[in-house]
Design a protein around this motif. Structure first.
Motif, short mmCIF file in Angstrom:
data_model
loop_
_atom_site.label_atom_id
_atom_site.label_comp_id
_atom_site.label_asym_id
_atom_site.label_seq_id
_atom_site.Cartn_x
_atom_site.Cartn_y
_atom_site.Cartn_z
N TRP A 52 7.61 -13.87 -8.22
CA TRP A 52 7.90 -12.45 -8.38
C TRP A 52 7.23 -11.96 -7.06
O TRP A 52 6.38 -12.65 -6.54
CB TRP A 52 6.94 -11.84 -9.43
N ASN A 53 7.59 -10.79 -6.34
CA ASN A 53 7.08 -10.19 -5.19
C ASN A 53 5.85 -9.28 -5.79
O ASN A 53 6.15 -8.53 -6.66
CB ASN A 53 8.24 -9.47 -4.60
N PRO A 54 4.89 -9.44 -5.28
CA PRO A 54 3.85 -8.61 -5.38
C PRO A 54 4.01 -7.00 -5.45
O PRO A 54 4.53 -6.50 -4.31
CB PRO A 54 2.68 -8.99 -4.71
N VAL A 55 3.39 -6.44 -6.33
CA VAL A 55 3.47 -4.85 -6.20
C VAL A 55 2.03 -4.45 -6.27
O VAL A 55 1.71 -3.14 -6.16
CB VAL A 55 4.22 -4.12 -7.07
N THR A 56 1.02 -5.25 -6.48
CA THR A 56 -0.46 -5.10 -6.47
C THR A 56 -1.29 -5.95 -5.81
O THR A 56 -0.60 -6.99 -5.25
CB THR A 56 -1.06 -4.90 -8.10
N ARG A 57 -2.61 -5.65 -5.68
CA ARG A 57 -3.42 -6.80 -5.11
C ARG A 57 -3.73 -7.97 -5.87
O ARG A 57 -4.64 -8.83 -5.37
CB ARG A 57 -4.60 -6.17 -4.34
N HIS A 58 -3.46 -7.97 -7.23
CA HIS A 58 -3.75 -8.86 -8.07
C HIS A 58 -2.92 -10.15 -7.94
O HIS A 58 -1.90 -10.24 -7.58
CB HIS A 58 -3.97 -8.40 -9.42
N GLY A 98 0.76 -1.19 -0.07
CA GLY A 98 0.10 0.12 0.22
C GLY A 98 1.15 1.20 0.14
O GLY A 98 0.30 2.47 -0.21
N THR A 99 2.07 1.21 0.36
CA THR A 99 2.84 2.38 0.21
C THR A 99 4.28 2.22 -0.58
O THR A 99 4.42 1.08 -0.77
CB THR A 99 3.36 2.67 1.80
N PRO A 100 4.82 3.30 -0.86
CA PRO A 100 6.22 3.14 -1.63
C PRO A 100 7.22 2.43 -0.94
O PRO A 100 7.76 1.48 -1.49
CB PRO A 100 6.58 4.67 -1.92
N ASP A 101 7.22 2.38 0.21
CA ASP A 101 8.15 1.54 1.30
C ASP A 101 7.85 0.01 1.03
O ASP A 101 8.56 -0.72 1.14
CB ASP A 101 8.10 1.65 2.79
N ASP A 102 6.61 -0.26 1.07
CA ASP A 102 6.11 -1.89 0.87
C ASP A 102 6.74 -2.15 -0.66
O ASP A 102 7.18 -3.32 -0.85
CB ASP A 102 4.61 -1.90 0.96
N VAL A 103 6.41 -1.35 -1.55
CA VAL A 103 6.92 -1.81 -2.90
C VAL A 103 8.43 -1.77 -2.98
O VAL A 103 8.98 -2.50 -3.72
CB VAL A 103 6.41 -0.32 -3.87
N LYS A 104 9.44 -0.63 -2.31
CA LYS A 104 10.46 -0.74 -2.26
C LYS A 104 11.09 -2.20 -1.98
O LYS A 104 12.05 -2.70 -2.65
CB LYS A 104 11.06 0.12 -1.41
N GLU A 105 10.35 -2.77 -1.12
CA GLU A 105 10.66 -4.25 -0.33
C GLU A 105 10.62 -5.43 -1.57
O GLU A 105 11.30 -6.24 -1.62
CB GLU A 105 10.07 -4.56 0.77
N ALA A 106 9.74 -5.21 -2.48
CA ALA A 106 9.43 -5.91 -3.50
C ALA A 106 10.44 -5.88 -4.81
O ALA A 106 10.42 -6.91 -5.59
CB ALA A 106 8.06 -5.86 -4.00
N LEU A 107 11.05 -4.89 -4.88
CA LEU A 107 11.81 -4.28 -6.05
C LEU A 107 13.26 -4.71 -5.88
O LEU A 107 13.64 -4.87 -4.74
CB LEU A 107 11.88 -2.76 -6.37
N SER A 108 13.83 -5.23 -6.80
CA SER A 108 15.33 -5.72 -6.99
C SER A 108 16.18 -5.01 -7.92
O SER A 108 15.16 -4.49 -9.26
CB SER A 108 15.58 -7.36 -7.37
N ARG A 109 16.99 -4.49 -7.94
CA ARG A 109 17.73 -3.96 -8.85
C ARG A 109 18.30 -4.75 -10.13
O ARG A 109 18.79 -5.93 -9.80
CB ARG A 109 19.14 -3.13 -8.50
#
Length: 161
Positions: free
Chosen positions: A132-138, A59-70
């Protein structure tokens, strides 16, 4: 054609299929997690009728940050191509012409720069283990975001089975 117009055209081409969303932002000042969360919120509004009842996602950019890899620019080309041309829900089901998507993805990466900052939530797309690590609720989502040369881009595919 200026870089912004060219990027918008290319991202529009990559995101023309149902369930694939693209965005280009000119200028600095945004982070990949912020931009991905903005696009994810747009996706969730557009696909609200498809979401599993009660499903939640970051729900937040911080949550999304945890899902992303460089990732590097070459991997960004591969994943942009995949998200535009293939289907996360039904592997090996083409959505559009792979060669066209690959050319457009290469141009996007070239315009942002291979040394740009590239991110994804995709860990593995092999036939044996798609993860993958989710970035949406889908149920299914895949994203690539890049920041470089004064622009940020996001391509996000979402789906439900």
């Amino acid at each position: 054609m200026d870089v912004a117009t060219h990027l918008r055209s290319l991202m529009g081409s990559l995101s023309r299929e149902n369930g694939v969303f693209g965005r280009v932002v000119a200028g600095a000042g945004t982070s990949a997690p912020e931009l991905v969360r903005e696009v994810a919120a747009e996706v969730e509004r557009a696909w609200k009728d498809y979401a599993v009842a009660g499903a939640i996602g970051p729900g937040t950019p911080d949550d999304v940050k945890e899902a992303l890899s460089r990732i590097g620019g070459d991997r960004a080309v591969d994943l942009l191509t995949y998200l535009a041309a293939e289907d996360l829900v039904f592997p090996a089901t083409p959505r559009r012409d792979h060669a066209h998507a690959h050319r457009a993805a290469e141009r996007v990466v070239r315009l942002l720069g291979y040394q740009a900052d590239w991110y994804t939530n995709i860990n593995d797309l092999s036939p044996q283990a798609r993860a993958w690590n989710p970035v949406t609720r889908h149920t299914f989502d895949g994203v690539v975001a890049g920041l470089g040369n004064g622009f940020a881009v996001v391509l996000l595919q979402v789906g439900e089975d």
